[in-house]
Design an enzyme around this catalytic site. Structure first.
Site, PDB file in Angstrom:
ATOM      1  N   LYS A  67       0.928  -1.162  -0.125  1.00  0.00           N
ATOM      2  CA  LYS A  67       0.196  -0.187  -0.137  1.00  0.00           C
ATOM      3  C   LYS A  67       0.824   0.947   0.220  1.00  0.00           C
ATOM      4  O   LYS A  67       2.233   1.350   0.337  1.00  0.00           O
ATOM      5  CB  LYS A  67      -1.180  -0.006   1.266  1.00  0.00           C
ATOM      6  CG  LYS A  67      -1.431  -1.450   2.033  1.00  0.00           C
ATOM      7  CD  LYS A  67      -2.648  -1.745   0.647  1.00  0.00           C
ATOM      8  CE  LYS A  67      -2.871  -3.136   0.913  1.00  0.00           C
ATOM      9  NZ  LYS A  67      -3.777  -4.078   0.052  1.00  0.00           N
TER      10      LYS A  67
HETATM   11  C1  LIG Z   1      -4.575  -5.439   1.323  1.00  0.00           C
HETATM   12  C2  LIG Z   1      -5.642  -5.917   1.055  1.00  0.00           C
HETATM   13  C3  LIG Z   1      -6.642  -5.869   1.956  1.00  0.00           C
HETATM   14  C4  LIG Z   1      -5.262  -6.467   3.113  1.00  0.00           C
HETATM   15  O1  LIG Z   1      -4.297  -6.607   4.668  1.00  0.00           O
HETATM   16  P1  LIG Z   1      -3.744  -6.479   5.414  1.00  0.00           P
HETATM   17  O2  LIG Z   1      -3.087  -4.973   5.772  1.00  0.00           O
HETATM   18  O3  LIG Z   1      -2.280  -7.190   4.665  1.00  0.00           O
HETATM   19  O4  LIG Z   1      -4.705  -7.181   6.081  1.00  0.00           O
HETATM   20  C5  LIG Z   1      -7.722  -6.655   1.837  1.00  0.00           C
HETATM   21  N1  LIG Z   1      -7.885  -6.280   1.080  1.00  0.00           N
HETATM   22  C6  LIG Z   1      -8.121  -5.537   0.264  1.00  0.00           C
HETATM   23  C7  LIG Z   1      -8.673  -4.690  -0.894  1.00  0.00           C
HETATM   24  C8  LIG Z   1      -6.290  -5.185  -0.192  1.00  0.00           C
HETATM   25  O5  LIG Z   1      -5.787  -4.580  -1.012  1.00  0.00           O
END
Ligand SMILES: *Cc1c(COP(=O)(O)O)cnc(C)c1O
Length: 385
Positions: A185
Site C-alpha cells: 500500500k
Molecule cells: C491489502 C488488502 C487487504 C488486506 O490488508 P492487510 O493489511 O494485509 O490485512 C484487504 N483488502 C484489500 C482490498 C486489500 O487490497
C-alpha cells in the site's frame, strides 16, 4: 526482444527514509513497545486527515475488518455481500465471524462491485455490504447506498488512504472503514491497519475488542490510579493491537501520504498519456471528483485485440526486468470458496475475466521518471510499435 536488461522494477516498494528509522529510537529509549503514545498519535493524525471522528489502529486491515463485523454483531446465519474481485481477506473476514460471504460480480470498468449485481444478492439475512475501494478507487457509494437501503455498508479501504469520493476522504461512508499499511500500500510500517468511524458506540466496542475485550487499555491502566489491578473483561476480544514501533514509523509515513498520492496521480497521468495509442490496453481512470490513490495501476489487456495473451505479455515484461501482477484474484474461483459454496466461474463472469485479463504495471514512489519511460517503451516494443 534482444535487449538484456540489468534493470529491475518491482511492482511495489516501500518508500522509507532515515526519518522512519530515527522515529523508532524513542520507543527503544522509553521501552514502550506495544500500543501506546505513538499509536495514539497516529490514530489522531489518520482520523483527522480522513475527516473521521475515531481512528483505531489494528495489527492489519484484515483484523480490522474482522473487528468491525464482529462489533456489529454479525455471526452465524448472517450474510454479508462482498465483491468477487478483491483480495481474499475481504471475504475471509466474514468467515471469521461464522457468517456467510455472498459474492457479487463487479463492474469491469472500475473493478469495483456492480451495485445492480449486489442488489440481486440481498436477502432478509443480509447484514452488511462490504464496499471495497479496489486499488484506491472509491466504489460508487451513492449507487451502492441506494440498493443497500437500511443495510449498513462497511468500507474495505485497504488501498484507500488519501483517496476521496466526490471530494470527501474515504473512511466515513459506511458504519466503519478498515485501511491497510501492508508494504504493497502507499504508506506502510511493515504490517498495520486503521479503522475509522463516526459511530461512538461502535468505536468504543472495537477499541475494547482489539485488546482482549479489556475495559481499559494497558496505557490507561499503567497511567491510572491503580496500575496493579487488572481490568474487567465483559466481551470476547482479540489481540489485534498495533505496536508503538509501527506507530512511530506510521506517523512519519502519514506526513508523506499526500505527497505520495499526488506523485502517484502524476505518474498515472503519464502512463495514460503514453499508453493511449495502444487500443488493446485499457488504463484505469477516476470519475470527476474522485481522487484515485493508485495503490496499483491496473490495466486491462483486451483478449480480442492484444498482440499476445496477457500471461505472455507478463512473461516478456518479467524478462525485461519489469514486474507485473494480475490486479487481484476472483474469490469465487479460489479453492476455499469454490468447494465450500459451489461457485462456478460463470457465476461472477466479470470477476472471472478481470482475474484473467487485468494486469498491474509498476507504479510506486521509489520509481524514477526514467523507470516509467522504460516500462512504457518496453510495453510498446512488445506490442510491435
Ligand atoms: C491489502 C488488502 C487487504 C488486506 O490488508 P492487510 O493489511 O494485509 O490485512 C484487504 N483488502 C484489500 C482490498 C486489500 O487490497
Amino acid at each position: 526482444m534482444t535487449t538484456t536488461r540489468t534493470r529491475t522494477i518491482h511492482i511495489a516498494q516501500p518508500c522509507m527514509g532515515d526519518e522512519e528509522w530515527q522515529a523508532t529510537r524513542e520507543c527503544f529509549q522509553t521501552g514502550w513497545l506495544t500500543q501506546g503514545p505513538k499509536v495514539a498519535a497516529l490514530e489522531k493524525a489518520f482520523a483527522q486527515r480522513h475527516e473521521a471522528k475515531h481512528g483505531i489502529a489494528t495489527s492489519n486491515c484484515t483484523t480490522g475488518l474482522h473487528l468491525i463485523l464482529a462489533a456489529m454483531g454479525i455471526g452465524p446465519g448472517d450474510e454479508v455481500i462482498v465483491p468477487s474481485f478483491t483480495w481474499i481477506a475481504t471475504a475471509n473476514a466474514v468467515l471469521y465471524c461464522g457468517a456467510t460471504p455472498v459474492l457479487a460480480d463487479i463492474d469491469p470498468l472500475t473493478f469495483n462491485i456492480d451495485p445492480a449485481a449486489a442488489a440481486k444478492k440481498i436477502t432478509p439475512r443480509t447484514k452488511a455490504i462490504i464496499a471495497v475501494h479496489l486499488f484506491g478507487l472509491a466504489t460508487d457509494i451513492d449507487a451502492l447506498r441506494e440498493v443497500a437501503g437500511e443495510i449498513p455498508l462497511v468500507e474495505d479501504a485497504a488501498c484507500g488512504a488519501g483517496a476521496a469520493y466526490k471530494g470527501k476522504p474515504l473512511g466515513t461512508f459506511g458504519a466503519a472503514a478498515s485501511f491497510s499499511f501492508h508494504p504493497r500500500k502507499s504508506i506502510t510500517m511493515g504490517e498495520g491497519g486503521m479503522i475509522t468511524t463516526n459511530d461512538d458506540a461502535l468505536a468504543e466496542k472495537i477499541n475494547k475488542m482489539r485488546n482482549h475485550g479489556a475495559e481499559i487499555s494497558e496505557e490507561q491502566r499503567h497511567h491510572g490510579p491503580a496500575p496493579y489491578l487488572l481490568p474487567e473483561f465483559n466481551i470476547l476480544g482479540y489481540n489485534y493491537r498495533m505496536t508503538d514501533l509501527q506507530g512511530a514509523v506510521g506517523l512519519v509515513q502519514m506526513g508523506k501520504l499526500d505527497r505520495f498520492i499526488d506523485e502517484r496521480n502524476q505518474r498515472a497521468d503519464y502512463y495514460r498519456r503514453e499508453l493511449a495509442e495502444l487500443s488493446w490496453l485499457r488504463c484505469p481512470t477516476a470519475p470527476e471528483g474522485c481522487r484515485h490513490a493508485y495503490q496499483s495501476f491496473v490495466t486491462w489487456v483486451d483478449p480480442t485485440t492484444a498482440p499476445l495473451p496477457r500471461n505472455e505479455i507478463m512473461a516478456r515484461l518479467k524478462d525485461a526486468g519489469i514486474a507485473t501482477r494480475p490486479g487481484t484474484h476472483a474469490v469465487h474461483m479460489l479453492g476455499l470458496y469454490r468447494t465450500r459454496f459451489g461457485y462456478k466461474p460463470e457465476d461472477c463472469s466479470n470477476a472471472r475475466d478481470a482475474d484473467q485479463y487485468s494486469m498491474a504495471i509498476p507504479l510506486h514512489n521509489k520509481m524514477t521518471a526514467d523507470d516509467y519511460a522504460y516500462v512504457v517503451d518496453t510495453i510498446k516494443t512488445i506490442a510491435g510499435h
